[in-house]
Design an enzyme around this catalytic site. Structure first.
Site, short mmCIF file in Angstrom:
data_model
loop_
_atom_site.label_atom_id
_atom_site.label_comp_id
_atom_site.label_asym_id
_atom_site.label_seq_id
_atom_site.Cartn_x
_atom_site.Cartn_y
_atom_site.Cartn_z
N LYS A 1 25.80 28.70 1.80
CA LYS A 1 25.84 28.74 3.26
C LYS A 1 24.81 29.72 3.85
O LYS A 1 24.22 30.54 3.13
CB LYS A 1 27.26 29.13 3.70
CG LYS A 1 28.32 28.06 3.35
CD LYS A 1 29.69 28.48 3.89
CE LYS A 1 30.73 27.40 3.67
NZ LYS A 1 32.05 27.79 4.26
N TYR B 1 32.04 18.58 8.70
CA TYR B 1 33.30 19.32 8.88
C TYR B 1 34.25 18.61 9.85
O TYR B 1 35.15 19.25 10.39
CB TYR B 1 33.01 20.74 9.34
CG TYR B 1 32.60 21.67 8.20
CD1 TYR B 1 33.47 21.93 7.13
CD2 TYR B 1 31.36 22.29 8.18
CE1 TYR B 1 33.11 22.78 6.09
CE2 TYR B 1 30.99 23.14 7.13
CZ TYR B 1 31.88 23.38 6.10
OH TYR B 1 31.52 24.21 5.07
N ASN C 1 31.73 32.67 4.26
CA ASN C 1 32.25 32.85 2.90
C ASN C 1 31.35 32.25 1.83
O ASN C 1 31.80 31.88 0.75
CB ASN C 1 33.69 32.35 2.81
CG ASN C 1 33.82 30.89 3.20
OD1 ASN C 1 32.81 30.24 3.48
ND2 ASN C 1 35.02 30.38 3.21
N HIS D 1 30.38 26.37 0.00
CA HIS D 1 31.28 25.21 0.17
C HIS D 1 31.37 24.49 -1.16
O HIS D 1 30.37 24.38 -1.87
CB HIS D 1 30.73 24.23 1.21
CG HIS D 1 31.41 22.89 1.14
ND1 HIS D 1 32.59 22.63 1.79
CD2 HIS D 1 31.11 21.76 0.43
CE1 HIS D 1 32.98 21.39 1.49
NE2 HIS D 1 32.09 20.84 0.67
N GLU E 1 30.39 13.47 0.04
CA GLU E 1 29.51 14.57 0.46
C GLU E 1 28.15 14.50 -0.23
O GLU E 1 27.12 14.73 0.42
CB GLU E 1 30.21 15.90 0.18
CG GLU E 1 31.43 16.11 1.09
CD GLU E 1 32.28 17.32 0.73
OE1 GLU E 1 33.30 17.54 1.41
OE2 GLU E 1 31.94 18.07 -0.21
P1 ADP Z 1 37.24 25.78 1.94
O1 ADP Z 1 35.79 25.99 2.30
O2 ADP Z 1 37.77 26.86 1.03
O3 ADP Z 1 37.52 24.39 1.45
P2 ADP Z 1 38.49 24.96 4.45
O4 ADP Z 1 38.12 23.56 4.08
O5 ADP Z 1 39.90 25.24 4.82
O6 ADP Z 1 38.07 25.99 3.30
O7 ADP Z 1 37.60 25.43 5.68
C1 ADP Z 1 36.23 25.09 5.75
C2 ADP Z 1 35.45 26.31 6.18
O8 ADP Z 1 35.83 26.67 7.51
C3 ADP Z 1 35.70 27.58 5.36
O9 ADP Z 1 34.98 27.63 4.15
C4 ADP Z 1 35.26 28.65 6.34
O10 ADP Z 1 33.84 28.76 6.40
C5 ADP Z 1 35.76 28.09 7.66
N1 ADP Z 1 37.11 28.59 7.97
C6 ADP Z 1 38.28 28.19 7.42
N2 ADP Z 1 39.32 28.85 7.93
C7 ADP Z 1 38.81 29.70 8.86
C8 ADP Z 1 39.37 30.66 9.77
N3 ADP Z 1 40.70 30.89 9.80
N4 ADP Z 1 38.53 31.34 10.57
C9 ADP Z 1 37.19 31.12 10.55
N5 ADP Z 1 36.59 30.21 9.73
C10 ADP Z 1 37.39 29.53 8.90
MG MG Z 2 37.44 22.56 2.41
#
Ligand code: ADP
Ligand code: MG
Length: 139
Positions: free
Chosen positions: A10, A50, A113, A116, A127
């Site tokens: 990212k 997303y 974070n 992805h 994807e």
């Molecule tokens: P992952 O990436 O672990 O699969 P999710 O699919 O739940 O997580 O969410 C997609 C992305 O959205 C996350 O990687 C993160 O960048 C963002 N995200 C998820 N939850 C939050 C939150 N509570 N606040 C801000 N950003 C979030």
């Molecule tokens: Mg996810």
């Protein structure tokens, strides 16, 4: 079983010039980077990617972060690659991520974070197809 998953390094990772450090963790876990390229996501690409989160409060912030700077999109291959990469990435919230995971090591916050990874084999195929001609990638 050998399979493929889709990964994004990212903008927080490209901005800090740590894509090589993250790739070292990926490779150290036994996943092979069989394709990768640096791209700048368009608003439309990020919104589509997303889409499942579009009703969530963080959707707008997520799309703007993902389009702010270039990302590196990747295809990873290995035994149980989808599940293995989820384990290597660590929990979405870096405060809950296990020691040694990419998010524990590098993530800045739950939003920024660093990586992805696809959450299922079906989504991995969908994807990958958004960014690569999967059939032409040598194993
Ligand atoms: P992952 O990436 O672990 O699969 P999710 O699919 O739940 O997580 O969410 C997609 C992305 O959205 C996350 O990687 C993160 O960048 C963002 N995200 C998820 N939850 C939050 C939150 N509570 N606040 C801000 N950003 C979030
Ligand atoms: Mg996810």
């Amino acid at each position: 079983m050998t399979e493929r998953t889709f990964s994004i390094l990212k903008p927080d990772a490209t901005r800090r010039n740590i894509t090589g450090k993250i790739n070292a963790v990926i490779e150290g876990a036994g996943l092979r980077i069989v394709a990768q390229k640096r791209v700048k996501l368009t608003q439309a690409q990020a919104e589509k990617f997303y889409e499942v989160h579009k009703e969530r409060p963080f959707y707008g912030e997520l799309v703007s972060q993902m389009t702010a700077e270039p990302v590196v999109v990747q295809v990873l291959e290995g035994d149980n690659a989808v599940l293995k990469y989820r384990e290597v990435m660590g929990a979405t919230n870096p405060e809950q991520a296990a020691e040694g995971t990419i998010r524990k090591l590098f993530a800045l916050s739950i939003g920024e974070n660093s990586v992805h990874g696809s959450d299922s084999q079906d989504n991995a195929k969908i994807e990958i197809a958004q960014f690569f001609d999967d059939a032409s990638i040598p194993g």
